[in-house]
Design a protein around this motif. Sequence first.
Motif, PDB file in Angstrom:
ATOM      1  N   ILE A 185      26.422  67.222  33.776  1.00 30.59           N
ATOM      2  CA  ILE A 185      26.648  68.190  34.846  1.00 30.59           C
ATOM      3  C   ILE A 185      26.900  69.571  34.253  1.00 30.59           C
ATOM      4  O   ILE A 185      27.738  69.729  33.359  1.00 30.59           O
ATOM      5  CB  ILE A 185      27.876  67.807  35.701  1.00 30.59           C
ATOM      6  CG1 ILE A 185      27.745  66.386  36.262  1.00 30.59           C
ATOM      7  CG2 ILE A 185      28.107  68.840  36.801  1.00 30.59           C
ATOM      8  CD1 ILE A 185      26.808  66.247  37.409  1.00 30.59           C
ATOM      9  N   PRO A 187      29.877  60.673  34.480  1.00 35.42           N
ATOM     10  CA  PRO A 187      29.494  62.082  34.387  1.00 35.42           C
ATOM     11  C   PRO A 187      30.238  62.805  33.272  1.00 35.42           C
ATOM     12  O   PRO A 187      31.413  62.523  33.008  1.00 35.42           O
ATOM     13  CB  PRO A 187      29.887  62.642  35.759  1.00 35.42           C
ATOM     14  CG  PRO A 187      30.978  61.749  36.243  1.00 35.42           C
ATOM     15  CD  PRO A 187      30.747  60.397  35.635  1.00 35.42           C
ATOM     16  N   MET A 202      22.386  68.590  37.559  1.00 30.83           N
ATOM     17  CA  MET A 202      22.862  67.211  37.514  1.00 30.83           C
ATOM     18  C   MET A 202      21.766  66.384  36.851  1.00 30.83           C
ATOM     19  O   MET A 202      20.824  65.938  37.503  1.00 30.83           O
ATOM     20  CB  MET A 202      23.185  66.702  38.924  1.00 30.83           C
ATOM     21  CG  MET A 202      23.780  65.311  38.941  1.00 30.83           C
ATOM     22  SD  MET A 202      24.702  64.939  40.465  1.00 30.83           S
ATOM     23  CE  MET A 202      23.421  65.053  41.700  1.00 30.83           C
ATOM     24  N   LEU A 204      31.324  64.329  41.742  1.00 37.97           N
ATOM     25  CA  LEU A 204      31.729  63.519  40.590  1.00 37.97           C
ATOM     26  C   LEU A 204      32.261  62.159  41.039  1.00 37.97           C
ATOM     27  O   LEU A 204      31.958  61.126  40.431  1.00 37.97           O
ATOM     28  CB  LEU A 204      32.791  64.260  39.777  1.00 37.97           C
ATOM     29  CG  LEU A 204      32.344  65.572  39.121  1.00 37.97           C
ATOM     30  CD1 LEU A 204      33.530  66.272  38.465  1.00 37.97           C
ATOM     31  CD2 LEU A 204      31.243  65.331  38.106  1.00 37.97           C
TER      32      LEU A 204
END
Length: 286
Positions: free
Chosen positions: A132, A157, A118, A147
């Motif tokens: 990610i 993300p 992450m 998320l």
Amino acid sequence: MKITVLGAGTMGKQIALLFAQHQIPTVLYDNQASTLARIKEEQQDCLHLQVENNLIAAVREADLIIESVFEDVAVKLALYEELLPHVQAHALLASNTSSLGYQALSVHPAIEQRLFFMHFFNPADVIPLVEIYAPTHIPYSALKEVLQLLEHCGKVPVRLKKDVPGFIANRLQVAILREALALLQSEVAEAADIDVAMKYGLGIRWACAGPFEISDFGGLDIWKNVFNQLAPKLAVDQNGASLLAAKVARGELGLKSGSGFYQYPFPEESLATYRARLASLARLKL
């Protein structure tokens, strides 16, 4: 969800504050008590942030553990092995690494079953992007919760399908820096003018559309010709690294030393101005 962030350096502190300021219970761990004491003093009004100097106490109730320690495989693995016997069965372990590969860190089954990447973009409390990478064995239900948590905190993300060094953004950034260094070394333009071309040209365009959107808007037939004409002429070597190495050898490290490509007589003011501009642009973008 309870979060623990490991490492109270620049990125770790920013990540912890991001979650805590969105009313998510967050523990920030570091092995330097003096660092934690300073952060505790600075963040007295942040009610959802707890600082902790004991690793076991920091991780034992966490649902999500975010590691943001020194970018060294041995350091990270030693930390993982110390904490794993004390975490909850369902807890996930996310590394904020910006350059290490998944295989280098997932060396034991106990690590692999929990580990995903992450990657926050610095400054983590301002830039919306979070990259990610999660292997297929990480349960999607758990990843979906992560998320959603990021989106709740105002993050955007993006998921990578493969593990590659540098993720997406840093690979693009280094490609641009390589060409910028080549232009500077070839005396095509001064550093300030190269920066102006980026800030007042490409930067504004790229804040609104990515490279594929821009290609579509301009016409793929046009971009095919532009690409074929320019791509063979772009820098493909590592010569730019010598310019960076020379500056580092002279102690010209940028903002942290007061000089780099520019002079910074008031580094803290320069950083504050930069962060304010980023925050303003991020709000405009979202």
